[in-house]
Design a protein around this motif. Structure first.
Motif, PDB file in Angstrom:
ATOM      1  N   MET A 174      32.721  51.498  22.158  1.00 35.10           N
ATOM      2  CA  MET A 174      32.881  51.740  20.721  1.00 35.10           C
ATOM      3  C   MET A 174      33.559  50.542  20.069  1.00 35.10           C
ATOM      4  O   MET A 174      33.176  50.104  18.983  1.00 35.10           O
ATOM      5  CB  MET A 174      33.691  53.028  20.502  1.00 35.10           C
ATOM      6  CG  MET A 174      33.887  53.404  19.052  1.00 35.10           C
ATOM      7  SD  MET A 174      35.290  52.507  18.309  1.00 35.10           S
ATOM      8  CE  MET A 174      35.379  53.249  16.719  1.00 35.10           C
ATOM      9  N   THR A 175      34.566  50.005  20.749  1.00 33.10           N
ATOM     10  CA  THR A 175      35.278  48.847  20.189  1.00 33.10           C
ATOM     11  C   THR A 175      34.310  47.678  20.004  1.00 33.10           C
ATOM     12  O   THR A 175      34.280  47.043  18.948  1.00 33.10           O
ATOM     13  CB  THR A 175      36.437  48.425  21.107  1.00 33.10           C
ATOM     14  OG1 THR A 175      37.274  49.556  21.348  1.00 33.10           O
ATOM     15  CG2 THR A 175      37.272  47.328  20.470  1.00 33.10           C
ATOM     16  N   ALA A 176      33.518  47.411  21.026  1.00 32.03           N
ATOM     17  CA  ALA A 176      32.580  46.282  20.955  1.00 32.03           C
ATOM     18  C   ALA A 176      31.575  46.488  19.829  1.00 32.03           C
ATOM     19  O   ALA A 176      31.277  45.571  19.058  1.00 32.03           O
ATOM     20  CB  ALA A 176      31.868  46.118  22.295  1.00 32.03           C
ATOM     21  N   ASP A 216      43.155  51.722  17.638  1.00 29.81           N
ATOM     22  CA  ASP A 216      43.021  50.310  17.256  1.00 29.81           C
ATOM     23  C   ASP A 216      41.548  49.870  17.187  1.00 29.81           C
ATOM     24  O   ASP A 216      41.215  48.926  16.470  1.00 29.81           O
ATOM     25  CB  ASP A 216      43.787  49.413  18.234  1.00 29.81           C
ATOM     26  CG  ASP A 216      44.126  48.066  17.596  1.00 29.81           C
ATOM     27  OD1 ASP A 216      44.727  48.067  16.499  1.00 29.81           O
ATOM     28  OD2 ASP A 216      43.762  47.026  18.166  1.00 29.81           O
ATOM     29  N   ALA A 217      40.690  50.586  17.883  1.00 32.48           N
ATOM     30  CA  ALA A 217      39.252  50.256  17.864  1.00 32.48           C
ATOM     31  C   ALA A 217      38.635  50.449  16.480  1.00 32.48           C
ATOM     32  O   ALA A 217      37.607  49.852  16.167  1.00 32.48           O
ATOM     33  CB  ALA A 217      38.509  51.123  18.872  1.00 32.48           C
ATOM     34  N   ASN A 218      39.255  51.302  15.666  1.00 34.24           N
ATOM     35  CA  ASN A 218      38.753  51.512  14.301  1.00 34.24           C
ATOM     36  C   ASN A 218      39.674  50.853  13.267  1.00 34.24           C
ATOM     37  O   ASN A 218      39.649  51.200  12.091  1.00 34.24           O
ATOM     38  CB  ASN A 218      38.585  53.003  13.999  1.00 34.24           C
ATOM     39  CG  ASN A 218      37.606  53.242  12.849  1.00 34.24           C
ATOM     40  OD1 ASN A 218      36.682  52.459  12.626  1.00 34.24           O
ATOM     41  ND2 ASN A 218      37.824  54.323  12.102  1.00 34.24           N
ATOM     42  N   ALA A 242      34.175  58.870  16.025  1.00 39.25           N
ATOM     43  CA  ALA A 242      34.037  60.223  16.587  1.00 39.25           C
ATOM     44  C   ALA A 242      34.340  60.253  18.085  1.00 39.25           C
ATOM     45  O   ALA A 242      34.030  61.221  18.760  1.00 39.25           O
ATOM     46  CB  ALA A 242      32.633  60.741  16.322  1.00 39.25           C
ATOM     47  N   VAL A 243      34.960  59.202  18.594  1.00 29.95           N
ATOM     48  CA  VAL A 243      35.187  59.112  20.040  1.00 29.95           C
ATOM     49  C   VAL A 243      36.009  60.305  20.544  1.00 29.95           C
ATOM     50  O   VAL A 243      35.650  60.932  21.542  1.00 29.95           O
ATOM     51  CB  VAL A 243      35.893  57.789  20.411  1.00 29.95           C
ATOM     52  CG1 VAL A 243      36.291  57.779  21.880  1.00 29.95           C
ATOM     53  CG2 VAL A 243      34.984  56.598  20.112  1.00 29.95           C
ATOM     54  N   HIS A 244      37.077  60.618  19.858  1.00 30.17           N
ATOM     55  CA  HIS A 244      37.925  61.713  20.337  1.00 30.17           C
ATOM     56  C   HIS A 244      37.287  63.070  20.056  1.00 30.17           C
ATOM     57  O   HIS A 244      37.288  63.960  20.911  1.00 30.17           O
ATOM     58  CB  HIS A 244      39.306  61.623  19.691  1.00 30.17           C
ATOM     59  CG  HIS A 244      40.307  62.550  20.316  1.00 30.17           C
ATOM     60  ND1 HIS A 244      40.766  62.392  21.603  1.00 30.17           N
ATOM     61  CD2 HIS A 244      40.892  63.680  19.840  1.00 30.17           C
ATOM     62  CE1 HIS A 244      41.614  63.362  21.888  1.00 30.17           C
ATOM     63  NE2 HIS A 244      41.703  64.159  20.846  1.00 30.17           N
ATOM     64  N   LEU A 245      36.711  63.226  18.864  1.00 28.53           N
ATOM     65  CA  LEU A 245      36.140  64.529  18.499  1.00 28.53           C
ATOM     66  C   LEU A 245      34.968  64.908  19.390  1.00 28.53           C
ATOM     67  O   LEU A 245      34.797  66.081  19.737  1.00 28.53           O
ATOM     68  CB  LEU A 245      35.686  64.514  17.034  1.00 28.53           C
ATOM     69  CG  LEU A 245      35.207  65.873  16.510  1.00 28.53           C
ATOM     70  CD1 LEU A 245      36.377  66.854  16.398  1.00 28.53           C
ATOM     71  CD2 LEU A 245      34.501  65.741  15.167  1.00 28.53           C
ATOM     72  N   PRO A 263      27.956  56.929  30.593  1.00 30.64           N
ATOM     73  CA  PRO A 263      28.251  55.562  31.050  1.00 30.64           C
ATOM     74  C   PRO A 263      29.164  54.807  30.103  1.00 30.64           C
ATOM     75  O   PRO A 263      29.208  55.093  28.910  1.00 30.64           O
ATOM     76  CB  PRO A 263      26.865  54.904  31.080  1.00 30.64           C
ATOM     77  CG  PRO A 263      26.075  55.676  30.072  1.00 30.64           C
ATOM     78  CD  PRO A 263      26.611  57.075  30.071  1.00 30.64           C
ATOM     79  N   HIS A 264      29.899  53.848  30.637  1.00 31.36           N
ATOM     80  CA  HIS A 264      30.721  52.967  29.819  1.00 31.36           C
ATOM     81  C   HIS A 264      29.907  51.728  29.508  1.00 31.36           C
ATOM     82  O   HIS A 264      28.839  51.493  30.055  1.00 31.36           O
ATOM     83  CB  HIS A 264      32.021  52.607  30.566  1.00 31.36           C
ATOM     84  CG  HIS A 264      33.166  52.282  29.650  1.00 31.36           C
ATOM     85  ND1 HIS A 264      33.056  51.440  28.586  1.00 31.36           N
ATOM     86  CD2 HIS A 264      34.458  52.717  29.637  1.00 31.36           C
ATOM     87  CE1 HIS A 264      34.212  51.348  27.963  1.00 31.36           C
ATOM     88  NE2 HIS A 264      35.081  52.119  28.570  1.00 31.36           N
ATOM     89  N   TRP A 265      30.428  50.921  28.588  1.00 32.14           N
ATOM     90  CA  TRP A 265      29.797  49.659  28.216  1.00 32.14           C
ATOM     91  C   TRP A 265      29.738  48.742  29.428  1.00 32.14           C
ATOM     92  O   TRP A 265      30.718  48.558  30.130  1.00 32.14           O
ATOM     93  CB  TRP A 265      30.629  49.022  27.099  1.00 32.14           C
ATOM     94  CG  TRP A 265      30.301  47.612  26.756  1.00 32.14           C
ATOM     95  CD1 TRP A 265      30.862  46.482  27.284  1.00 32.14           C
ATOM     96  CD2 TRP A 265      29.353  47.161  25.794  1.00 32.14           C
ATOM     97  NE1 TRP A 265      30.317  45.372  26.696  1.00 32.14           N
ATOM     98  CE2 TRP A 265      29.401  45.755  25.779  1.00 32.14           C
ATOM     99  CE3 TRP A 265      28.463  47.817  24.930  1.00 32.14           C
ATOM    100  CZ2 TRP A 265      28.591  44.986  24.934  1.00 32.14           C
ATOM    101  CZ3 TRP A 265      27.668  47.047  24.105  1.00 32.14           C
ATOM    102  CH2 TRP A 265      27.738  45.654  24.120  1.00 32.14           C
TER     103      TRP A 265
HETATM  104  C1  LIG Z   1      39.748  57.777  19.092  1.00 30.77           C
HETATM  105  C2  LIG Z   1      39.257  56.597  19.875  1.00 30.77           C
HETATM  106  N1  LIG Z   1      38.507  55.677  19.225  1.00 30.77           N
HETATM  107  C3  LIG Z   1      38.031  54.588  19.867  1.00 30.77           C
HETATM  108  C4  LIG Z   1      38.288  54.380  21.206  1.00 30.77           C
HETATM  109  C5  LIG Z   1      37.723  53.146  21.849  1.00 30.77           C
HETATM  110  O1  LIG Z   1      36.579  53.458  22.596  1.00 30.77           O
HETATM  111  P1  LIG Z   1      36.007  52.393  23.655  1.00 30.77           P
HETATM  112  O2  LIG Z   1      36.891  52.462  24.858  1.00 30.77           O
HETATM  113  O3  LIG Z   1      34.599  52.861  23.934  1.00 30.77           O
HETATM  114  O4  LIG Z   1      36.027  51.049  23.018  1.00 30.77           O
HETATM  115  C6  LIG Z   1      39.066  55.300  21.921  1.00 30.77           C
HETATM  116  C7  LIG Z   1      39.362  55.082  23.349  1.00 30.77           C
HETATM  117  O5  LIG Z   1      40.180  55.742  23.952  1.00 30.77           O
HETATM  118  C8  LIG Z   1      39.562  56.439  21.240  1.00 30.77           C
HETATM  119  O6  LIG Z   1      40.321  57.354  21.848  1.00 30.77           O
END
Ligand SMILES: Cc1ncc(COP(=O)(O)O)c(C=O)c1O
Length: 143
Positions: A1-3, A30-32, A108-111, A137-139
């Motif tokens: 998601m971060t990437a 921090d990814a968002n 929506a990663v957590h939801l 799968p992961h990235w």
């Molecule tokens: C709410 C939320 N958003 C984004 C991420 C980042 O996802 P990714 O690890 O796929 O980059 C996480 C990872 O724990 C997360 O909990």
């Protein structure tokens, strides 16, 4: 998601002008955040960083609506906080953002691990997710 979010914001920000506005919140992973902050810095856009209420853990819709204006390009909002579980009213936030011509990116990663995602119901323009959060799968860069 971060990437993906870095790729997304790098692409979107090519059209941002100095003085355009991006809205982020302190509920975000921090990814968002970081992708939006760096893209805004690069484009000369203004970042409105909005705090949730520390007494309730909630992020009232009014906190967002008060920050929106005609220069707002994107609102980056989580559908659920991975730290305190807060679920902002994304549908209302999206409706308010769309009224001023802004778009909404929903993390929506957590939801996604807890609920089926209704993208239309949330009013999201883009939803980001990570399948590894529900045993997918992961990235894997370069494979
Ligand atoms: C709410 C939320 N958003 C984004 C991420 C980042 O996802 P990714 O690890 O796929 O980059 C996480 C990872 O724990 C997360 O909990």
């Amino acid at each position: 998601m971060t990437a993906m979010t870095f790729d997304l914001t790098r692409t979107l920000s090519a059209r941002w002008k100095p003085g355009d506005q991006i809205v982020v919140t302190s509920l975000e992973h921090d990814a968002n955040l970081r992708p939006w902050l760096l893209a805004a810095q690069h484009a000369g856009a203004v970042v409105r960083w909005l705090d949730f209420d520390p007494k309730t853990g909630e992020l009232p819709v009014e906190t967002i609506t008060a920050a929106l204006n005609s220069r707002t390009r994107w609102v980056a909002i989580t559908a659920a906080s991975n730290v305190i579980g807060t679920k902002p009213d994304v549908a209302a936030i999206s409706a308010a953002a769309h009224k001023v011509g802004a778009r909404v990116h929903v993390d929506a990663v957590h939801l996604a691990a807890h609920e089926l995602i209704d993208m239309r119901g949330l009013g999201a323009d883009i939803i980001s997710c990570s399948p590894y959060k529900f045993l997918g799968p992961h990235w894997r860069a370069g494979r």
